[in-house]
Every structure is written in C-alpha cells, then in structure tokens.
Write a protein that holds these residues in place. Structure first.
Motif, PDB file in Angstrom:
ATOM      1  N   ILE A  15       0.842  -1.205   0.000  1.00  0.00           N
ATOM      2  CA  ILE A  15       0.000   0.000   0.000  1.00  0.00           C
ATOM      3  C   ILE A  15       0.873   1.250   0.000  1.00  0.00           C
ATOM      4  O   ILE A  15       0.614   2.214  -0.741  1.00  0.00           O
ATOM      5  N   ALA A  16       1.932   1.244   0.800  1.00  0.00           N
ATOM      6  CA  ALA A  16       2.843   2.391   0.845  1.00  0.00           C
ATOM      7  C   ALA A  16       3.526   2.590  -0.498  1.00  0.00           C
ATOM      8  O   ALA A  16       3.728   3.733  -0.952  1.00  0.00           O
ATOM      9  N   THR A  17       3.881   1.508  -1.173  1.00  0.00           N
ATOM     10  CA  THR A  17       4.536   1.599  -2.484  1.00  0.00           C
ATOM     11  C   THR A  17       3.615   2.248  -3.510  1.00  0.00           C
ATOM     12  O   THR A  17       4.046   3.063  -4.331  1.00  0.00           O
ATOM     13  N   ILE A  18       2.336   1.880  -3.468  1.00  0.00           N
ATOM     14  CA  ILE A  18       1.360   2.497  -4.380  1.00  0.00           C
ATOM     15  C   ILE A  18       1.307   4.012  -4.146  1.00  0.00           C
ATOM     16  O   ILE A  18       1.307   4.809  -5.090  1.00  0.00           O
ATOM     17  N   GLY A  19       1.263   4.430  -2.864  1.00  0.00           N
ATOM     18  CA  GLY A  19       1.229   5.848  -2.550  1.00  0.00           C
ATOM     19  C   GLY A  19       2.474   6.573  -3.009  1.00  0.00           C
ATOM     20  O   GLY A  19       2.396   7.684  -3.571  1.00  0.00           O
ATOM     21  N   MET A  20       3.652   5.984  -2.801  1.00  0.00           N
ATOM     22  CA  MET A  20       4.899   6.617  -3.213  1.00  0.00           C
ATOM     23  C   MET A  20       4.993   6.724  -4.732  1.00  0.00           C
ATOM     24  O   MET A  20       5.439   7.743  -5.268  1.00  0.00           O
ATOM     25  N   ALA A  21       4.563   5.675  -5.440  1.00  0.00           N
ATOM     26  CA  ALA A  21       4.605   5.697  -6.899  1.00  0.00           C
ATOM     27  C   ALA A  21       3.680   6.767  -7.463  1.00  0.00           C
ATOM     28  O   ALA A  21       4.041   7.511  -8.391  1.00  0.00           O
ATOM     29  N   ALA A  22       2.464   6.865  -6.902  1.00  0.00           N
ATOM     30  CA  ALA A  22       1.510   7.886  -7.360  1.00  0.00           C
ATOM     31  C   ALA A  22       2.064   9.288  -7.118  1.00  0.00           C
ATOM     32  O   ALA A  22       1.938  10.177  -7.981  1.00  0.00           O
ATOM     33  N   THR A  23       2.687   9.501  -5.991  1.00  0.00           N
ATOM     34  CA  THR A  23       3.259  10.813  -5.682  1.00  0.00           C
ATOM     35  C   THR A  23       4.413  11.135  -6.615  1.00  0.00           C
ATOM     36  O   THR A  23       4.545  12.273  -7.095  1.00  0.00           O
ATOM     37  N   ALA A  24       5.279  10.144  -6.883  1.00  0.00           N
ATOM     38  CA  ALA A  24       6.414  10.368  -7.779  1.00  0.00           C
ATOM     39  C   ALA A  24       5.947  10.746  -9.184  1.00  0.00           C
ATOM     40  O   ALA A  24       6.493  11.659  -9.819  1.00  0.00           O
TER      41      ALA A  24
END
Length: 625
Positions: A66-75
């Motif tokens: 879930i954290a990876t999805i958030g970081m990817a979307a932000t990037a």
C-alpha cells in the motif's frame, strides 16, 4: 488475509501518511528544504503510515504494498506537475488516496453492516449525500490549499508600479453607488478619491431610492465643491438594487470612458490604485482587474479583528487559486472593468444578489481575461454587529447559487453545454464556486439525518461497530484538516495564533447562516438584496442574543443529542456520529459568542465616545471661561 483487513490497512496508511506529509510541509516553511530532503518526505510519510497499519494488525507485506502504491503515485505527480512543491504534492496525492480509501472502506462497511432496515437506509442516504458533495469538495479544498502546495505561478501578477504609458488612456469612470448612507461617510470616501494620482477620471455618485434628503443632499453639494470631475446623480424608482443603480449609471457615463471602476461608499482607495492597474488593459483581451476586499478601523474591536481574519482567508487563498486558473471574480468594489466587456456581457445582473461575481462568468464566457492582485488598494468598514455580518454572508451565499442555477449550461460537458469561450478549467472553477456553496445547504439535511440515525440505532440497538483502525483514521483526518487551516493562517495570512483562533471562531459562527442561505437558494425561496448598515450601531444588551437565537437552539439540540448518544452508545458508528454532532454544535454555539463579543465592543466604544464627548465639552467651557 481478508478484504476487511486490507481495506482497513489502506484507510489507516493513507490517513497517517497524509498527516505525516502535512508535518513535512509545516517544516518546509520553517526551514526551506532542498529537493533531496523534500523527496525523502515521501517514503518517510508512507513509511509512518505503513508502520501504523502494521501496529494495528496489518501484515508488513500488505502495508508495504500500500505504501509503495502511494509513493509511486506521488512520484508520478511530481514529475507531471513540477510547479508544485515536492512536499505539497505529497500532501495532495495522499489526500486523494485517503479519499479513495474512505470510499472503498465506506462501501465495504455498508455492505457488511448488520442493522435494521431503517438504520441501513439512513446510512445509505448519508453516504449518497456525501458522494454528491465530494467532487465539488475536492476542488474547493484544492482552491484553499493551492497557495500552500504550489511553488511556481504562471499567472500571479504584481501591480504595474513602474508602468510608463506613451499616451494615457481615455477617461476612467468611477461609479460609487449609495443608498441611504451616512453622508459624512460618503463625503470622506469622495475626498479620498479626489486624491487619486491619475490624469483623467470622473466620479459618478449614484444615489438610488434614498427618500431622506438630509442623507443625499449634503453629498450632492459636496460633489459640486469637489469640481467637475465629480457628478452626483439622485434617482428614485430604480429597481435591481445595486446592480440596477450601476446599470442606470452606464447611461450617464462619459462616452469617452474606456474603463469603469466600482468603489463602495465606505472604501478609502490608495492614490496609486488606477496608476498601478491601468497598464494591464494594454492587453485588448483584458476584461477586468480586481483587488481584494480589505478593511480599516477594526483594530480596537475584538469582533472586528476576528471578522477581518475570516475575510482574509478567502481573498488570500481561493481568490489566488481562481486567478491562476483564469476564473477570477469581480467582488463588488475595487473593480476596474473594460467598459466594452461590461456592455457586451449585458451589464450588471439585477436578478442576482452577487451581481459582481456573476459578471465575471459572462465576461470570461466572451473570451476576456482577468487579473487578481493580492495587494489591497482600498479598505472599507467591517459590520459592527453580528446581525450585519450575517446579513452580508447570507447575500454572499445565496448569490453564487443563483449564478450556478442560471449558468449551469455553460459548465456541463456534452451537447447540453451552451457555447462559450470558457476553458475547461474556467468551467470547472466557476461551476464549483456556486455548486460547492449550494451543497452547503445539505449540512442541515445531514444534521437531521444524523439525529434520526442516532435515534434509530438507539431504538433498534444496532449501532455498527467501528474498530481501532477506523477510529485512528478518523482522528488523523480531523487533525490533518485543522493542521492545514493552521498552516494557512500562519504562513499565508501571517496571523498570530490568537488571530487564527479568532478567524476560526468567526468562520464557525457563519456555518448556520451559510447553510440556511444555501438551502433557501437551492429550493428557490425568494430573497432580496439588503445593504450592509453603515450607520453607527448601538449596543443592544441581551437583544444581541436574539440575532443568534436560531443557531443557539440548533446548537443546544445537537449538543444534547450528541452527549446523550455518547452516554449510551457503544464505541461504534453511533458514537462517531455523536462526536460529529457535538462538533457541529460548537459551530452553531459560536454564533451567540460572536454576537455577545460584537455587542460588548459596541458598548465599550459607546462609553469611550461618551467620555471623549464629555471631555471636549468641559474643555470648551474652560476655554470660554
């Protein structure tokens, strides 16, 4: 792993990550970050969110995913929108992810809720109402937050202080509409206008429907003393309130005037106002230049300081965002408008209580541009009473809903849309200006539904339970909203914490009148344009509370139901709704507080004036002796 655990983990992770990213945003204002530390805010924020989800029962692999999805979307967002701060985009993307997680969690919660049919139907109605409000709410939040999130602006303009024209434009016609105003107040405004550092202008004072000659005749005589630049026009039988008077004035405007300015009767303008704004009209597509509302003579009034902080929030946040997207508004005073654009648009809307912001829609629809300057070039008076404050806000709420109901075909996609020159962003922001205010009327419906839901759940003893992850997310979401408001006061308005608290109390006190005005406009109840009283108000003692009687009753009901529900409720959905009701009750009960504060200020001012008058009388007697 069950879907329930997964969706709860996502709810917690996004909520905590959002709150953590706001913390990094706050730090970036205190100590500017280079790009690398800013980028570190993204994994740290989502790492904190994931760790919290794990503590509350989620396995580490799911939390990390879930954290990876958030970081990817932000990037991806940072790469696409480089004009925003890195931490600003982290705040915004985590906010959107949090909204998505709320929708998914709420849907899952409703599907699995084992409740009575009545309770379940009430939950469904409340959920649908929330989804209806959501799109406009998201855009409205963005307009408020953009000044915190963005680092580069494409349209933000500065006054043209060094503009040197080859030839001065033709005459500017300044319109000052009045109706039953204190003559000394208007005369003072005209004296300040006479000091404008501009070559060629005229001032038209349009006094409409003032029957008392003692109010308008001194103003007319003073205009004659000020010289040929000032013309006084007294007319009876004008309809359409301020808009009607301004339309009537267009017929009497100097034919050579290329620009029309509007100044309220209580505004003191900066001598350089026209000189610093006229240069924008070198662009033939410039339709209007707007400066913010600003105020004077309020520093000795607690109520005045609170109201001033509340006013400033809109003009330093949403108005800046609207201008960035080409959807700036005219706001009734300190407006400089191209005369041809005004006439081509059809003049002022006499049917609308906010004839000013409504005009901006039609001017933009014709393809004209606009500019909003954050520098204040004029300052007026804040209402002295809570009654005046409410009356003004009712008008400012009712009018934008009228605008949306009239112009909605300009905003919708597809074949139903009326042809215009509005861009997609202009359509969206102009639509949301009226739509988000109109949806505020649903607050009254939601409060009634909340009370009904608490009653139904208590009767059937079927309050759906809320587990720790849900409570954690609710607390984080509430804290994040308060934090963003606090950051805006601190770093955009440069307010002290006391000023920020005063602004928040004033904002809360207007919750009920905004909801009532929006609901009235939604269902088409008639309303009439009412001027803000500028005569000296007198303290009314206990009568001040009568102005806030409706808010007081609603606040007591909400507080009583909320406290009662907390006493008997289990730690489930009923308890969360009860806490929400208590929160709303604080908004409503801020109204009598504000009313008493305003009345106390008037009493102090009245005593001070009496003492000053007595001292002057004694001095005159002594001098005569």
């Amino acid at each position: 792993m069950s879907f329930n655990v997964w969706i709860s983990a996502w709810l917690v992770e996004t909520s905590i990550a959002h709150l953590a990213s706001i913390g990094f945003l706050a730090s970036s204002w205190r100590r500017p970050m280079t790009r690398r530390p800013s980028l570190m805010a993204i994994p740290v924020s989502h790492g904190v969110g994931a760790a919290t989800a794990c503590v509350l029962g989620c396995d580490w692999f799911t939390a990390a995913a879930i954290a990876t999805i958030g970081m990817a979307a932000t990037a991806l967002a940072i790469r696409r929108w480089s004009q925003f701060r890195v931490v600003g985009m982290a705040v915004w993307i985590s906010f959107l992810l949090m909204i998505v997680s709320q929708i998914l969690w709420g849907t899952h919660f409703l599907i699995l809720s084992h409740t009575s049919m009545v309770t379940w139907l009430l939950l469904i109605v409340m959920a649908v109402a929330g989804l209806i409000v959501l799109p406009a709410h998201i855009i409205n939040v963005f307009e408020h937050w953009e000044v915190l999130l963005r680092q580069q602006w494409t349209r933000r303009a500065e006054p043209l202080a060094d503009w040197k024209p080859d030839n001065w434009p033709s005459r500017i016609s300044i319109h000052v509409p009045t109706h039953a105003e204190p003559p000394d107040l208007v005369i003072e405004t005209l004296n300040v206008l006479s000091q404008l550092r501009y070559v060629d202008f005229e001032v038209l004072v349009i006094d409409n429907n003032t029957a008392d000659e003692t109010l308008w005749r001194p103003v007319g005589e003073h205009c004659r003393r000020l010289g040929p630049k000032f013309r006084f026009l007294h007319v009876m039988g004008i309809t359409g309130a301020k808009a009607g008077a301004l339309n009537w004035a267009l017929q009497h405007t100097d034919p050579t005037a290329e620009l029309v300015a509007v100044v309220d009767a209580d505004y003191h303008v900066d001598p350089d106002w026209l000189k610093h704004t006229i240069g924008f009209f070198d662009d033939p597509e410039m339709g209007f230049v707007q400066c913010p509302h600003a105020y004077r003579d309020y520093s000795d009034s607690v109520f005045g300081r609170m109201a001033n902080a509340e006013y400033a929030m809109f003009f330093q946040t949403s108005m800046v965002s609207l201008d960035e997207h080409g959807a700036g508004l005219t706001v009734g005073t300190m407006s400089l408008i191209r005369r041809n654009a005004l006439l081509e648009a059809g003049g002022w809307a006499e049917w609308c209580l906010t004839e000013d912001s409504e005009l901006a829609i039609r001017i933009h629809a014709l393809g004209y541009r606009s500019v909003y300057l954050t520098k204040a070039y004029g300052r007026g008076l804040i209402p002295e009473t809570y009654a005046g404050y409410k009356k003004q806000r009712f008008r400012w709420t009712y009018g934008p809903v009228q605008e949306f109901r009239t112009h909605w075909r300009l905003f919708v996609p597809g074949p139903a849309r009326s042809p215009s020159a509005l861009t997609v962003r202009q359509r969206m922001h102009h639509a949301v200006h009226g739509l988000s205010i109109g949806l505020a009327g649903l607050q009254l419906v939601l409060i009634a539904l909340s009370i009904a839901l608490i009653a139904a759940a208590a009767w059937n003893q079927d309050s759906p339970p809320l587990l720790v992850p849900a409570w954690t997310a609710l607390i984080a979401m509430a804290a994040s909203r308060k934090a963003m408001r606090a950051l805006t006061y601190r770093h955009v308005l440069h307010s002290t914490w006391r000023q920020a608290a005063g602004g928040e109390i004033a904002t809360a006190a207007l919750t009920c009148v905004i909801a009532v005005a929006a609901f009235a406009a939604d269902i088409g109840l008639p309303a009439h344009w009412q001027r803000t009283n500028k005569f000296r108000s007198l303290p009314s003692g206990s009568g001040a509370l009568r102005v806030a009687a409706g808010e007081t009753v609603l606040g007591i009901i909400s507080l009583s139901v909320g406290i009662g529900a907390i006493i008997v409720a289990s730690p489930g959905l009923t308890l969360a709704i009860a806490i929400g009701l208590i929160n709303y009750s604080m908004f409503f009960l801020a109204s009598p507080v504000i009313a008493v504060i305003a009345d106390r200020d008037l009493r102090r001012k009245s005593i001070s004036d009496s003492r000053h008058s007595h001292t002057e009388s004694v001095s005159r007697v002594v001098d005569a002796t």
